[in-house]
Design a protein around this motif. Structure first.
Motif, short mmCIF file in Angstrom:
data_model
loop_
_atom_site.label_atom_id
_atom_site.label_comp_id
_atom_site.label_asym_id
_atom_site.label_seq_id
_atom_site.Cartn_x
_atom_site.Cartn_y
_atom_site.Cartn_z
N MET A 1 0.86 -1.15 0.03
CA MET A 1 -0.09 -0.06 -0.05
C MET A 1 0.77 1.24 0.04
SD MET A 1 -2.83 1.53 2.77
CE MET A 1 -2.72 0.25 3.92
N LYS A 2 0.53 2.31 -0.92
CA LYS A 2 1.26 3.33 -0.81
C LYS A 2 0.38 4.48 -0.36
CE LYS A 2 3.91 2.57 -4.80
NZ LYS A 2 4.24 2.80 -6.13
N ILE A 3 1.04 5.46 0.51
CA ILE A 3 0.28 6.47 1.30
C ILE A 3 0.91 7.70 0.90
CG2 ILE A 3 -0.41 7.33 3.50
CD1 ILE A 3 -0.60 4.57 4.64
N VAL A 4 0.10 8.74 0.66
CA VAL A 4 0.61 10.24 0.33
C VAL A 4 -0.23 10.98 1.49
CG1 VAL A 4 1.08 11.92 -1.14
CG2 VAL A 4 1.53 9.61 -1.89
N SER A 5 0.48 12.03 1.90
CA SER A 5 -0.17 12.84 2.86
C SER A 5 -0.31 14.28 2.31
CB SER A 5 0.65 13.32 4.11
OG SER A 5 -0.23 14.19 5.02
#
Length: 120
Positions: A1-5
């Motif tokens: 899973m990739k997460i960007v804020s």
């Protein structure tokens, strides 16, 4: 899973509604670092641009975005005396609690204007 804020500062009138629209269309949520009393700012850029009102922030929260405090009026806390900085932060939290239903200062993330805290 990739997460960007994604975090957007200040809530400028000319960009925030469009950013909210674009994010909502795409099912993306973000954090908005909002000013509690932007009408009190001395920052010339923010004065010239203007900031959105609490109705927009309530809509943003309803759409799943986070709205977090970014200062009372974008004051430079790094140049403030400690007591003055504490007062500004407390006033910011009080306004957020008054204006945003469900806001909990104990769970909030304060986004420092200019990324500098009081040194005194």
């Amino acid at each position: 899973m990739k997460i960007v804020s994604l975090c957007f500062d200040d809530g400028l009138e000319r960009s925030t509604p469009k950013i909210l629209e674009l994010l909502t269309e795409r099912g993306i949520t973000a954090t908005f670092a909002a000013l509690a009393a932007p009408e009190q700012t001395v920052d010339p850029f923010i004065r010239a641009s203007g900031c959105v009102g609490w109705d927009i922030w309530a809509q943003a929260i309803a759409a799943g975005h986070a709205v977090e405090p970014h200062g009372l009026a974008h004051e430079h806390l790094g140049r403030a005396a400690f007591a003055e900085a504490v007062h500004a932060i407390e006033a910011t939290f009080a306004i957020f609690e008054e204006r945003l239903a469900g806001f909990d200062a104990g769970r909030a993330v304060f986004h420092l204007p200019y990324m500098v805290a009081s040194q005194s």
